[in-house]
Write a protein that holds these residues in place. Structure first.
Motif, PDB file in Angstrom:
ATOM      1  N   GLU A  36       4.881  -4.894  -4.948  1.00  0.00           N
ATOM      2  CA  GLU A  36       4.789  -3.971  -6.080  1.00  0.00           C
ATOM      3  C   GLU A  36       5.136  -4.705  -7.366  1.00  0.00           C
ATOM      4  OE1 GLU A  36       9.126  -1.851  -6.111  1.00  0.00           O
ATOM      5  OE2 GLU A  36       7.697  -1.107  -4.641  1.00  0.00           O
ATOM      6  N   GLY A  42       7.140   3.324 -16.118  1.00  0.00           N
ATOM      7  CA  GLY A  42       6.934   4.637 -15.521  1.00  0.00           C
ATOM      8  C   GLY A  42       7.803   4.824 -14.295  1.00  0.00           C
ATOM      9  N   PRO A  43       7.787   6.020 -13.751  1.00  0.00           N
ATOM     10  CA  PRO A  43       8.680   6.332 -12.628  1.00  0.00           C
ATOM     11  C   PRO A  43       8.257   5.691 -11.302  1.00  0.00           C
ATOM     12  CG  PRO A  43       7.285   8.195 -13.098  1.00  0.00           C
ATOM     13  CD  PRO A  43       7.020   7.174 -14.177  1.00  0.00           C
ATOM     14  N   ASN A  44       6.990   5.360 -11.158  1.00  0.00           N
ATOM     15  CA  ASN A  44       6.493   4.807  -9.899  1.00  0.00           C
ATOM     16  C   ASN A  44       5.986   3.383 -10.099  1.00  0.00           C
ATOM     17  OD1 ASN A  44       6.874   7.284  -8.470  1.00  0.00           O
ATOM     18  ND2 ASN A  44       5.040   8.054  -9.488  1.00  0.00           N
ATOM     19  N   PRO A  45       6.305   2.481  -9.166  1.00  0.00           N
ATOM     20  CA  PRO A  45       5.810   1.102  -9.294  1.00  0.00           C
ATOM     21  C   PRO A  45       4.315   1.028  -9.011  1.00  0.00           C
ATOM     22  CG  PRO A  45       6.917   1.393  -7.206  1.00  0.00           C
ATOM     23  CD  PRO A  45       7.114   2.671  -7.978  1.00  0.00           C
ATOM     24  N   ILE A  46       3.695  -0.035  -9.489  1.00  0.00           N
ATOM     25  CA  ILE A  46       2.292  -0.296  -9.176  1.00  0.00           C
ATOM     26  C   ILE A  46       2.271  -1.115  -7.891  1.00  0.00           C
ATOM     27  CG2 ILE A  46       0.199  -1.506  -9.901  1.00  0.00           C
ATOM     28  CD1 ILE A  46       1.081  -0.961 -12.805  1.00  0.00           C
ATOM     29  N   ILE A  47       1.560  -0.635  -6.883  1.00  0.00           N
ATOM     30  CA  ILE A  47       1.438  -1.343  -5.612  1.00  0.00           C
ATOM     31  C   ILE A  47       0.245  -2.284  -5.724  1.00  0.00           C
ATOM     32  CG2 ILE A  47       1.100  -1.138  -3.133  1.00  0.00           C
ATOM     33  CD1 ILE A  47       3.717   0.153  -4.191  1.00  0.00           C
TER      34      ILE A  47
END
Length: 169
Positions: A36, A42-47
Motif C-alpha cells: 500500500e 485520506g482515510p484509506n491507503p492506496i493498494i
C-alpha cells in the motif's frame, strides 16, 4: 494469524526491489503480501498490489526478471546468488550459477536483460560486473565495471538494459 510490517521507500526507478522475509511460525501454509501507499492522503491507503497463495517455502520475491522470445522467464534469485529459468507454463527449466566470484558465479545478482540474439545479461552487483550467458544458459563473457584508464567506475550495478543496436546500459 501472523503479520509483520516493513517499509520500502521507492527511489524513483519504477521497479520493485527484492523483498526477503524469514520463515513464518510453525504451521504456516502460505503468505499474502499487500503493498500500500503509506503516503496517500485520506482515510484509506492506496493498494498497489496483492500477491496471495505464496507457498510457505518461498522466502522472498526477486528484483530482476526478464522474458525471452521463447516465453521463458529468467529470475534473479538474489537471496540465493543464482539465476533461475522457468518455462512458459511456470515449470522449472534450469539454474545458473551459485555464490562466488568466478566466471558464471554471482554475488547479489540483480537486474536482467535479454539481447536480440537471446543472450542473458546479468547485473552481478556484489562482484561489480555484468555477465553474459547464451540462450542455452552457458557462460559467455564478463564485463568488469571498475575504472580503467582513469574513467569513472560503475559500482554495484542494480540493473542492465540492452537497446535494439545491442548497446548495454
Amino acid at each position: 494469524t501472523y503479520s509483520f510490517r516493513f517499509e520500502l521507500l521507492a527511489d524513483g526507478d519504477n521497479k520493485s526491489p527484492a523483498i526477503k522475509w524469514t520463515k513464518g511460525p510453525a504451521g504456516t501454509q502460505s503468505y499474502v503480501l499487500l503493498t500500500e501507499d503509506a503516503g496517500a492522503r485520506g482515510p484509506n491507503p492506496i493498494i498497489h498490489w496483492v500477491i496471495y497463495d505464496i507457498p510457505a517455502t518461498v522466502m522472498g520475491l526477486p528484483q530482476g526478471v526478464a522474458t525471452d522470445k521463447a516465453g521463458d522467464t529468467w529470475v534473479a534469485d538474489t537471496g540465493h546468488d543464482r539465476i533461475q529459468e522457468f518455462g512458459p507454463k511456470g515449470e522449472f527449466v534450469r539454474q545458473l550459477g551459485a555464490e562466488g566470484s568466478a566466471a558464471g558465479q554471482f554475488k547479489d545478482p540483480r537486474g536482467l536483460a535479454i539481447d536480440a540474439a537471446g543472450n542473458l545479461w546479468v547485473a552481478d552487483r556484489g562482484n561489480q560486473r555484468l555477465q553474459k550467458f547464451g540462450p542455452e544458459g552457458a557462460y559467455k563473457a564478463t564485463i568488469e565495471l571498475h575504472a580503467a584508464g582513469g574513467g569513472e567506475a560503475v559500482w554495484s550495478p542494480e540493473d542492465v538494459a540492452v537497446d535494439a543496436a545491442g548497446n548495454l546500459w
